[in-house]
Scaffold this active site. Structure first.
Site, short mmCIF file in Angstrom:
data_model
loop_
_atom_site.label_atom_id
_atom_site.label_comp_id
_atom_site.label_asym_id
_atom_site.label_seq_id
_atom_site.Cartn_x
_atom_site.Cartn_y
_atom_site.Cartn_z
N LYS A 87 59.91 11.34 175.44
CA LYS A 87 59.52 12.27 174.37
C LYS A 87 59.17 11.48 173.12
CE LYS A 87 61.24 16.80 172.94
NZ LYS A 87 62.47 17.59 172.77
C1 E4P Z 1 61.75 20.93 172.09
O1 E4P Z 1 61.67 20.09 172.96
C2 E4P Z 1 62.82 20.99 171.08
O2 E4P Z 1 63.97 20.40 171.62
C3 E4P Z 1 63.23 22.39 170.73
O3 E4P Z 1 62.51 23.35 171.45
C4 E4P Z 1 63.43 22.64 169.28
O4 E4P Z 1 63.85 23.96 169.13
P1 E4P Z 1 64.54 24.50 167.81
O5 E4P Z 1 63.49 24.80 166.81
O6 E4P Z 1 65.26 25.76 168.27
O7 E4P Z 1 65.49 23.44 167.34
#
Ligand code: E4P
Length: 217
Positions: A87
């Site tokens: 990522k």
């Molecule tokens: C995506 O990979 C992120 O981990 C995640 O969806 C972030 O979500 P949030 O805005 O609820 O923290």
């Protein structure tokens, strides 16, 4: 449509996997910290534990923000387990790293995407997944679903292979709306997946069927 769960909580990951509809897991440093998983060794071990608990892709986020650091860290993460997807944040060196990993045949998830332009760049760089954060856009009075629509249109115009991974999903309506638009993947909390199950008429209907069965037996 693939369903990913967005958590580092192993119990929730196993519960979603047991349901039989889980296609992968996304994590991020905040989700790791929320589970009390800190320190590089613990984090690495946790990624491996997640990979062993599920069958699909598991996103593991780099901490470095420079190209060389992201490459070094990403290669180490990818070597941990075949299910790991590296990522990478949507920053200038991140775009270079996406291209590098694409050339190496290493899967990537471009994270922290908030505009169609960023999604276009991620696809040009060969990202496997692009993660537009719809919940965080909604939080600041900007339509997150509109961004999914824009990216779908752009990717379809040019047959980009990058998969749209609707991220920062908060509830079941996000899941349903993303499915209607044609997002390839959604990642959200366990509640956004299990919430799809619920309908009061199902519960009332089942109670009545069981009651009537008992009358005749
Ligand atoms: C995506 O990979 C992120 O981990 C995640 O969806 C972030 O979500 P949030 O805005 O609820 O923290």
């Amino acid at each position: 449509m693939k369903f990913f769960i967005d958590t580092a909580n192993l119990d929730q990951i196993k519960e979603a996997e047991a349901l039989g509809v889980l296609d992968g897991v996304t994590t991020n440093p905040s989700l790791m910290a929320k589970e009390g998983i800190t320190g590089q060794e613990n984090i690495i071990n946790h990624y491996v534990a997640i990979c062993e608990a599920v069958e699909g892709d598991v996103s593991a986020e780099v901490i470095a923000t420079d190209f060389e650091g992201m490459v070094k860290e990403g290669e180490a993460l990818a070597a941990l387990h075949p299910q790991i997807v590296v990522k990478i944040p949507m920053i200038e060196d991140g775009v270079k790293a996406l291209k590098y990993f694409a050339n190496q045949g290493i899967k990537t998830n471009c994270t922290l995407v908030f505009s169609a332009g960023q999604a276009l760049l991620a696809a040009k760089a060969g990202a496997t997944y692009v993660s537009p954060f719809i919940g965080r856009l909604d939080d600041i009075s900007t339509d997150g679903l509109n961004l999914i629509e824009e990216i779908r249109e752009i990717y379809d115009n040019y047959d980009f292979n990058t998969q749209i991974l609707a991220a920062s999903v908060r509830h079941t309506m996000h899941v349903i709306d993303c499915a209607k638009i044609g997002a390839d993947v959604m990642t959200g909390p366990l509640s956004s997946i299990k919430g799809l199950l619920k309908h009061p008429l199902t519960d009332i209907g089942l109670a009545k069927f069981l009651e009537d069965y008992k009358k005749g037996n």
